[in-house]
Write a protein that holds these residues in place. Structure first.
Motif, PDB file in Angstrom:
ATOM      1  N   ARG A  46       3.374   7.125  -0.581  1.00 28.76           N
ATOM      2  CA  ARG A  46       2.034   6.943  -1.255  1.00 28.76           C
ATOM      3  C   ARG A  46       1.557   5.785  -0.628  1.00 28.76           C
ATOM      4  NH1 ARG A  46       2.762   7.773  -6.058  1.00 28.76           N
ATOM      5  NH2 ARG A  46       2.178   5.775  -6.610  1.00 28.76           N
ATOM      6  N   ASN A  47       1.971   5.015  -0.986  1.00 29.22           N
ATOM      7  CA  ASN A  47       1.410   3.407  -0.834  1.00 29.22           C
ATOM      8  C   ASN A  47       1.207   2.978   0.501  1.00 29.22           C
ATOM      9  OD1 ASN A  47       1.185   2.585  -3.453  1.00 29.22           O
ATOM     10  ND2 ASN A  47       3.328   2.027  -3.787  1.00 29.22           N
ATOM     11  N   LEU A  48       2.271   3.565   1.086  1.00 31.61           N
ATOM     12  CA  LEU A  48       2.278   3.193   2.852  1.00 31.61           C
ATOM     13  C   LEU A  48       1.191   4.124   3.630  1.00 31.61           C
ATOM     14  CD1 LEU A  48       3.506   1.890   5.214  1.00 31.61           C
ATOM     15  CD2 LEU A  48       4.770   4.206   5.484  1.00 31.61           C
ATOM     16  N   ASN A  49       0.785   5.353   3.092  1.00 33.47           N
ATOM     17  CA  ASN A  49      -0.362   6.204   3.682  1.00 33.47           C
ATOM     18  C   ASN A  49      -1.683   5.780   2.885  1.00 33.47           C
ATOM     19  OD1 ASN A  49       1.524   7.992   4.838  1.00 33.47           O
ATOM     20  ND2 ASN A  49       1.648   9.510   3.251  1.00 33.47           N
ATOM     21  N   ASP A  50      -1.798   5.174   1.757  1.00 29.50           N
ATOM     22  CA  ASP A  50      -2.775   4.696   1.221  1.00 29.50           C
ATOM     23  C   ASP A  50      -3.235   3.250   1.682  1.00 29.50           C
ATOM     24  OD1 ASP A  50      -3.048   6.951  -0.070  1.00 29.50           O
ATOM     25  OD2 ASP A  50      -2.626   6.217  -2.057  1.00 29.50           O
ATOM     26  N   GLY A  51      -2.134   2.589   2.398  1.00 29.43           N
ATOM     27  CA  GLY A  51      -2.458   1.222   2.786  1.00 29.43           C
ATOM     28  C   GLY A  51      -2.513   0.308   1.463  1.00 29.43           C
ATOM     29  N   ASN A  52      -1.732   0.678   0.594  1.00 33.24           N
ATOM     30  CA  ASN A  52      -1.683  -0.001  -0.755  1.00 33.24           C
ATOM     31  C   ASN A  52      -0.416  -1.143  -0.674  1.00 33.24           C
ATOM     32  OD1 ASN A  52      -2.139  -1.127  -3.295  1.00 33.24           O
ATOM     33  ND2 ASN A  52      -1.216   0.757  -4.272  1.00 33.24           N
ATOM     34  N   PHE A  53      -0.798  -2.194  -0.364  1.00 35.11           N
ATOM     35  CA  PHE A  53       0.440  -3.331  -0.363  1.00 35.11           C
ATOM     36  C   PHE A  53       0.009  -4.454  -1.240  1.00 35.11           C
ATOM     37  CE2 PHE A  53      -0.419  -1.557   4.256  1.00 35.11           C
ATOM     38  CZ  PHE A  53       0.830  -0.940   4.172  1.00 35.11           C
ATOM     39  N   LYS A  54       1.227  -5.042  -1.643  1.00 29.56           N
ATOM     40  CA  LYS A  54       0.947  -6.295  -2.357  1.00 29.56           C
ATOM     41  C   LYS A  54       1.367  -7.496  -1.065  1.00 29.56           C
ATOM     42  CE  LYS A  54       1.092  -4.113  -6.320  1.00 29.56           C
ATOM     43  NZ  LYS A  54       0.121  -3.954  -7.132  1.00 29.56           N
ATOM     44  N   PHE A  55       0.410  -8.279  -1.163  1.00 35.49           N
ATOM     45  CA  PHE A  55       0.683  -9.547  -0.444  1.00 35.49           C
ATOM     46  C   PHE A  55       1.340 -10.718  -0.993  1.00 35.49           C
ATOM     47  CE2 PHE A  55      -2.810  -6.893   0.942  1.00 35.49           C
ATOM     48  CZ  PHE A  55      -2.314  -6.518   2.331  1.00 35.49           C
ATOM     49  N   VAL A  56       2.116 -11.389  -0.431  1.00 33.14           N
ATOM     50  CA  VAL A  56       2.829 -12.454  -1.152  1.00 33.14           C
ATOM     51  C   VAL A  56       2.873 -13.673  -0.039  1.00 33.14           C
ATOM     52  CG1 VAL A  56       4.707 -13.697  -2.125  1.00 33.14           C
ATOM     53  CG2 VAL A  56       4.224 -11.291  -2.631  1.00 33.14           C
TER      54      VAL A  56
ATOM     55  N   ASP B 106       6.096  -0.209  -4.916  1.00 32.58           N
ATOM     56  CA  ASP B 106       5.290  -1.165  -4.257  1.00 32.58           C
ATOM     57  C   ASP B 106       5.686  -1.729  -3.018  1.00 32.58           C
ATOM     58  OD1 ASP B 106       3.213  -0.548  -6.306  1.00 32.58           O
ATOM     59  OD2 ASP B 106       3.800  -1.894  -7.363  1.00 32.58           O
ATOM     60  N   ILE B 107       5.026  -2.037  -2.143  1.00 32.29           N
ATOM     61  CA  ILE B 107       5.445  -2.650  -0.876  1.00 32.29           C
ATOM     62  C   ILE B 107       4.950  -4.021  -0.805  1.00 32.29           C
ATOM     63  CG2 ILE B 107       5.338  -2.455   1.680  1.00 32.29           C
ATOM     64  CD1 ILE B 107       4.847   0.800   1.372  1.00 32.29           C
ATOM     65  N   TYR B 108       5.742  -4.877  -0.524  1.00 29.16           N
ATOM     66  CA  TYR B 108       5.230  -6.151  -0.384  1.00 29.16           C
ATOM     67  C   TYR B 108       5.440  -6.937   0.947  1.00 29.16           C
ATOM     68  CZ  TYR B 108       5.600  -6.234  -5.462  1.00 29.16           C
ATOM     69  OH  TYR B 108       5.240  -5.967  -6.686  1.00 29.16           O
ATOM     70  N   ILE B 109       4.312  -7.588   1.405  1.00 32.32           N
ATOM     71  CA  ILE B 109       4.109  -8.040   2.814  1.00 32.32           C
ATOM     72  C   ILE B 109       4.268  -9.493   2.618  1.00 32.32           C
ATOM     73  CG2 ILE B 109       2.755  -8.805   4.834  1.00 32.32           C
ATOM     74  CD1 ILE B 109       1.651  -5.578   4.577  1.00 32.32           C
ATOM     75  N   ILE B 110       5.416 -10.339   2.935  1.00 30.73           N
ATOM     76  CA  ILE B 110       5.529 -11.663   2.612  1.00 30.73           C
ATOM     77  C   ILE B 110       5.561 -12.542   3.763  1.00 30.73           C
ATOM     78  CG2 ILE B 110       7.050 -13.203   1.473  1.00 30.73           C
ATOM     79  CD1 ILE B 110       8.758 -10.574   0.259  1.00 30.73           C
ATOM     80  N   GLU B 111       4.558 -13.544   3.643  1.00 33.36           N
ATOM     81  CA  GLU B 111       4.356 -14.482   4.730  1.00 33.36           C
ATOM     82  C   GLU B 111       4.652 -15.876   4.056  1.00 33.36           C
ATOM     83  OE1 GLU B 111       3.371 -15.874   8.409  1.00 33.36           O
ATOM     84  OE2 GLU B 111       3.483 -14.051   7.787  1.00 33.36           O
ATOM     85  N   THR B 112       5.253 -16.641   5.142  1.00 33.96           N
ATOM     86  CA  THR B 112       5.904 -17.779   4.552  1.00 33.96           C
ATOM     87  C   THR B 112       5.075 -19.032   5.373  1.00 33.96           C
ATOM     88  OG1 THR B 112       7.707 -17.940   6.217  1.00 33.96           O
ATOM     89  CG2 THR B 112       8.243 -17.168   3.990  1.00 33.96           C
TER      90      THR B 112
ATOM     91  N   ALA C 179       8.552 -11.058   6.114  1.00 31.92           N
ATOM     92  CA  ALA C 179       9.474 -10.392   5.358  1.00 31.92           C
ATOM     93  C   ALA C 179       8.733  -9.163   4.791  1.00 31.92           C
ATOM     94  CB  ALA C 179      10.143 -11.143   4.386  1.00 31.92           C
ATOM     95  N   LEU C 180       9.538  -8.174   4.376  1.00 29.60           N
ATOM     96  CA  LEU C 180       9.012  -6.937   3.770  1.00 29.60           C
ATOM     97  C   LEU C 180       9.991  -6.413   2.681  1.00 29.60           C
ATOM     98  CD1 LEU C 180       6.676  -4.812   4.663  1.00 29.60           C
ATOM     99  CD2 LEU C 180       8.509  -3.373   5.518  1.00 29.60           C
ATOM    100  N   GLY C 181       9.530  -6.121   1.668  1.00 33.01           N
ATOM    101  CA  GLY C 181      10.148  -5.792   0.386  1.00 33.01           C
ATOM    102  C   GLY C 181       9.731  -4.751  -0.274  1.00 33.01           C
ATOM    103  N   LEU C 182      10.348  -4.119  -1.212  1.00 32.62           N
ATOM    104  CA  LEU C 182       9.977  -3.342  -2.199  1.00 32.62           C
ATOM    105  C   LEU C 182      10.062  -3.681  -3.625  1.00 32.62           C
ATOM    106  CD1 LEU C 182      11.598   0.032  -0.605  1.00 32.62           C
ATOM    107  CD2 LEU C 182       9.100  -0.801  -0.269  1.00 32.62           C
ATOM    108  N   ASP C 183       9.475  -3.009  -4.616  1.00 34.25           N
ATOM    109  CA  ASP C 183      10.015  -3.164  -5.938  1.00 34.25           C
ATOM    110  C   ASP C 183      10.453  -1.836  -6.682  1.00 34.25           C
ATOM    111  OD1 ASP C 183       7.733  -1.946  -6.945  1.00 34.25           O
ATOM    112  OD2 ASP C 183       6.621  -3.699  -7.585  1.00 34.25           O
ATOM    113  N   SER C 184      10.731  -1.797  -7.705  1.00 38.31           N
ATOM    114  CA  SER C 184      11.592  -0.408  -8.245  1.00 38.31           C
ATOM    115  C   SER C 184      10.467   0.453  -8.696  1.00 38.31           C
ATOM    116  CB  SER C 184      12.230  -0.708  -9.510  1.00 38.31           C
ATOM    117  OG  SER C 184      11.235  -1.393 -10.644  1.00 38.31           O
ATOM    118  N   ASP C 185       9.126   0.206  -8.501  1.00 38.05           N
ATOM    119  CA  ASP C 185       8.023   1.175  -8.503  1.00 38.05           C
ATOM    120  C   ASP C 185       7.749   1.782  -7.120  1.00 38.05           C
ATOM    121  OD1 ASP C 185       7.896   0.733 -11.401  1.00 38.05           O
ATOM    122  OD2 ASP C 185       6.383  -1.046 -11.209  1.00 38.05           O
TER     123      ASP C 185
END
Length: 169
Positions: A125-135, A47-53, A39-45
């Motif tokens: 910016r986060n996508l270009n920088d590779g700045n992800f949050k991993f869940v 930030d991009i979240y890569i979610i693995e179950t 799953a892939l998500g965003l928050d209101s800031d």
């Protein structure tokens, strides 16, 4: 579990980590060169979240950390164009809910047009920088995995969250 978090993104208790945070899960089974992001998500800031179950019965809990980092690297490398990233999300959201990406984000986060522009600039910016949050979502978390994630979070620039989510059938 993937379907459940897609339909119920507020069930991911990240608000315990950062007050007021909400994740809008935009897509499931996102293809990358390294496999499919659950799953892939965003928050209101923006930030991009890569979610693995993962289920506890999975044999090697440590592999999931390498897996999510591999997905992040693949997403970063393949998403050099924000337009193609947005097009992918647009198609996924329209297919699943019949609305546009902008409409979904505006409704979910209660954004104005200006707020939406800022969010999308932050996503780019986060996508270009590779700045992800991993869940990593698991039905039960192994203590060694908690120790590994704690170590990584203390000694790197990554944010990896492991979330224990009880699943009842």
């Amino acid at each position: 579990l993937q379907k459940y978090i897609y339909e119920n993104p507020d069930s991911i208790p990240l608000y315990e980590i950062k007050e007021g945070i909400r994740i809008c899960v935009l897509a499931r089974e996102v293809p990358t060169n390294s496999g499919f992001i659950d799953a892939l998500g965003l928050d209101s800031d923006g930030d991009i979240y890569i979610i693995e179950t993962k289920l506890y019965k999975n044999p090697d809990k440590r592999l999931v950390v390498a897996q999510v980092l591999d997905y992040g690297a693949a997403l970063w490398k393949s998403s050099t164009n924000m337009e193609s990233f947005i097009d992918f999300l647009e198609k996924e959201i329209n297919k699943n809910s019949g609305i546009s990406l902008t409409q979904k984000l505006k409704e979910f986060f209660q954004l104005t047009d200006d707020d939406l522009s800022i969010l999308l600039e932050n996503v780019e910016r986060n996508l270009n920088d590779g700045n992800f949050k991993f869940v990593i979502l698991m039905d039960k978390t192994h203590p060694q995995l908690k120790d590994l994630i704690y170590f990584i979070n203390q000694n790197s620039q990554f944010d990896i969250y492991v979330v224990e989510l009880e699943y009842y059938k």
